[in-house]
Design a protein around this motif. Sequence first.
Motif, short mmCIF file in Angstrom:
data_model
loop_
_atom_site.label_atom_id
_atom_site.label_comp_id
_atom_site.label_asym_id
_atom_site.label_seq_id
_atom_site.Cartn_x
_atom_site.Cartn_y
_atom_site.Cartn_z
N VAL A 1 10.77 -38.05 28.95
CA VAL A 1 10.93 -36.64 29.32
C VAL A 1 10.11 -36.35 30.58
N GLY A 2 8.90 -36.87 30.62
CA GLY A 2 8.05 -36.69 31.80
C GLY A 2 8.67 -37.34 33.03
N GLU A 3 9.28 -38.50 32.86
CA GLU A 3 9.95 -39.17 33.97
C GLU A 3 11.08 -38.31 34.51
N THR A 4 11.84 -37.69 33.62
CA THR A 4 12.95 -36.83 34.05
C THR A 4 12.45 -35.60 34.76
N ILE A 5 11.38 -35.01 34.25
CA ILE A 5 10.78 -33.85 34.92
C ILE A 5 10.41 -34.21 36.36
N ARG A 6 9.75 -35.35 36.52
CA ARG A 6 9.32 -35.76 37.86
C ARG A 6 10.52 -36.08 38.74
N ASP A 7 11.55 -36.67 38.17
CA ASP A 7 12.76 -36.98 38.94
C ASP A 7 13.43 -35.71 39.46
N LEU B 1 3.34 -26.41 41.06
CA LEU B 1 4.10 -26.08 39.85
C LEU B 1 3.33 -26.55 38.61
N LEU B 2 3.10 -25.63 37.68
CA LEU B 2 2.46 -25.98 36.41
C LEU B 2 3.54 -26.37 35.40
N VAL B 3 3.40 -27.55 34.80
CA VAL B 3 4.33 -28.02 33.79
C VAL B 3 3.62 -27.98 32.43
N VAL B 4 4.12 -27.16 31.53
CA VAL B 4 3.54 -27.03 30.19
C VAL B 4 4.39 -27.87 29.25
N VAL B 5 3.85 -29.00 28.84
CA VAL B 5 4.60 -29.94 28.01
C VAL B 5 3.61 -30.79 27.21
N ASP B 6 4.00 -31.17 26.03
CA ASP B 6 3.16 -32.03 25.19
C ASP B 6 2.83 -33.33 25.91
N ASN B 7 1.60 -33.82 25.71
CA ASN B 7 1.16 -35.03 26.41
C ASN B 7 2.05 -36.23 26.14
N LEU B 8 2.51 -36.38 24.91
CA LEU B 8 3.36 -37.53 24.57
C LEU B 8 4.70 -37.46 25.31
N LEU B 9 5.26 -36.26 25.42
CA LEU B 9 6.52 -36.11 26.15
C LEU B 9 6.31 -36.37 27.64
N TRP B 10 5.19 -35.89 28.17
CA TRP B 10 4.89 -36.06 29.59
C TRP B 10 4.75 -37.54 29.97
N GLU B 11 4.20 -38.30 29.05
CA GLU B 11 3.96 -39.71 29.34
C GLU B 11 5.17 -40.58 29.02
N ASP B 12 6.21 -39.98 28.43
CA ASP B 12 7.41 -40.74 28.06
C ASP B 12 8.56 -40.40 29.01
N GLY C 1 15.14 -28.19 23.55
CA GLY C 1 16.08 -29.10 22.91
C GLY C 1 15.48 -29.64 21.63
N LYS C 2 16.34 -30.02 20.71
CA LYS C 2 15.85 -30.55 19.43
C LYS C 2 15.32 -31.97 19.58
N THR C 3 15.85 -32.70 20.54
CA THR C 3 15.44 -34.09 20.75
C THR C 3 15.05 -34.30 22.20
N ASP C 4 14.40 -35.42 22.46
CA ASP C 4 14.05 -35.77 23.83
C ASP C 4 15.30 -35.85 24.70
N GLN C 5 16.37 -36.43 24.15
CA GLN C 5 17.59 -36.60 24.92
C GLN C 5 18.19 -35.24 25.32
N GLU C 6 18.17 -34.29 24.40
CA GLU C 6 18.70 -32.96 24.72
C GLU C 6 17.88 -32.29 25.83
N ILE C 7 16.57 -32.46 25.78
CA ILE C 7 15.71 -31.87 26.81
C ILE C 7 16.02 -32.50 28.16
N LYS C 8 16.16 -33.82 28.18
CA LYS C 8 16.46 -34.50 29.45
C LYS C 8 17.81 -34.07 30.01
N GLU C 9 18.79 -33.92 29.13
CA GLU C 9 20.11 -33.48 29.58
C GLU C 9 20.07 -32.08 30.17
#
Length: 323
Positions: free
Chosen positions: A49-55, A36-47, A120-128
Motif C-alpha cells: 500500500v505504501g509503495e502504491t501511495i509513493r507511486d 503532503l502528510l500521509v496518515v496511514v498505519d505503519n504496516l501498510l506504509w511499509e508494505d 477499502g476492506k483489503t489492501d488490494q481495494e485500497i491500492k485499486e
Amino acid sequence: MKTFYATVFALILFTSCNNGKDQRIIPGSNGNINDLLVVVDNLLWEDSVGETIRDVVAAPVPALNQEEPLFSLSQMPPMVFDGFATKSRTILKIEKGGPAGMVIKNDVYARPQTVVVVSGKTDQEIKEQLESNGDKIIAAFKKEELKENQRRIKISLMDDAALEKALGVKLKFQTAYRIAKQDKDFFWIRKEIPTGTMDIMIYEVPLSTIEKGDSTIVDIVRMRDSIGKVHIPGPVEGSYMITEEAYTPFLFETKLDGKPTYETKGLWDVKNAFMSGPFVNYAIKDTANNRYVVIEGYVFSPSVEKRDNIFELEAIIKSIQIQ
C-alpha cells in the motif's frame, strides 16, 4: 435589573448559536508548499500500500532535468494524528476496513485544507482506489497548493502597469521580481535566487504562428527558439536560449483566463554554452485581439531541485488576465 440583563444575554447567546449552528471556528492550516502528510498505519506504509501511495503522489515531476517527486511525503500512523499534525494543509488518509472509495474533503481540521480519504476492506481495494483515482487526488492537492502559492504572492505585489499598457495584460508577481528587459511587446521578468535565477517571458505573436494539429509542438518550439535568439542571450558571444533538441516537450491543452491555451513543458538549453533547465510555456489564444499571448517561466539553478521554483512560476502565470 439583573433579571433584565440575564434575559438579554440569554437571547443574544441563543441567537448566536442558531445563526452559527452550521459554522465552525477552525484554525489556520500550515505546511511548506508541496508537502503532503500521509496518515496511514505503519504496516501498510511499509508494505505494498505504501509503495502504491509513493507511486501515485510521489511520482517524478515531468519535464525537470533531475528527478523530483510531485509531493514531499511525511507519514504518520492514525493513532498519533492529533493536535498540530491535523493543521497540515494537504492530508492523505488511508482507512482500512470500510467500503472501497475515495472522498475529497475541504477544511476538515483547518482552513484552507484539502483532505483526501481513501478506504477499502483489503489492501488490494485500497491500492485499486489509489490507482484509479490518482489523477483526481493529485489535481485536488495541486489546486490547494496553487491557491496557497498565489495567496503568498499577493502579500507583496509588484506594479504591473507597464505590462498592462504595452500588452493589455495584468499579472500578479512579487516585488522580489524585476523587469530585466522591455522591448516594445516583449517583457523579461527576473528573480535572483541563491543558486541562479527564476525568469518569466511575456510577448505576443500572430494567431498564424501556431497551427492546431500535428505541427503544433513544432510551431511552439520554433516560436520560442526565435524569441530566445533575439531576446535571451547566453554567456558567450553567439549563444542564446533554445529548446533542448534531445528532449521532446510535453504538450497539453488547457485554459487560462477562460481562453484556450497550449501548455508546453520541457527543457531549455543554451546554444554554444553549457546551461539548461526546465520551462513551462503557455500560449493563450486571444481571438479578440487576433494574437497568442505567450507567457513562459523557466529556471536556471544548476544541481539544485527546481520543482517548487517551477510551481511558483506556474502560480504567477495562472494569475494572468488579458484585458
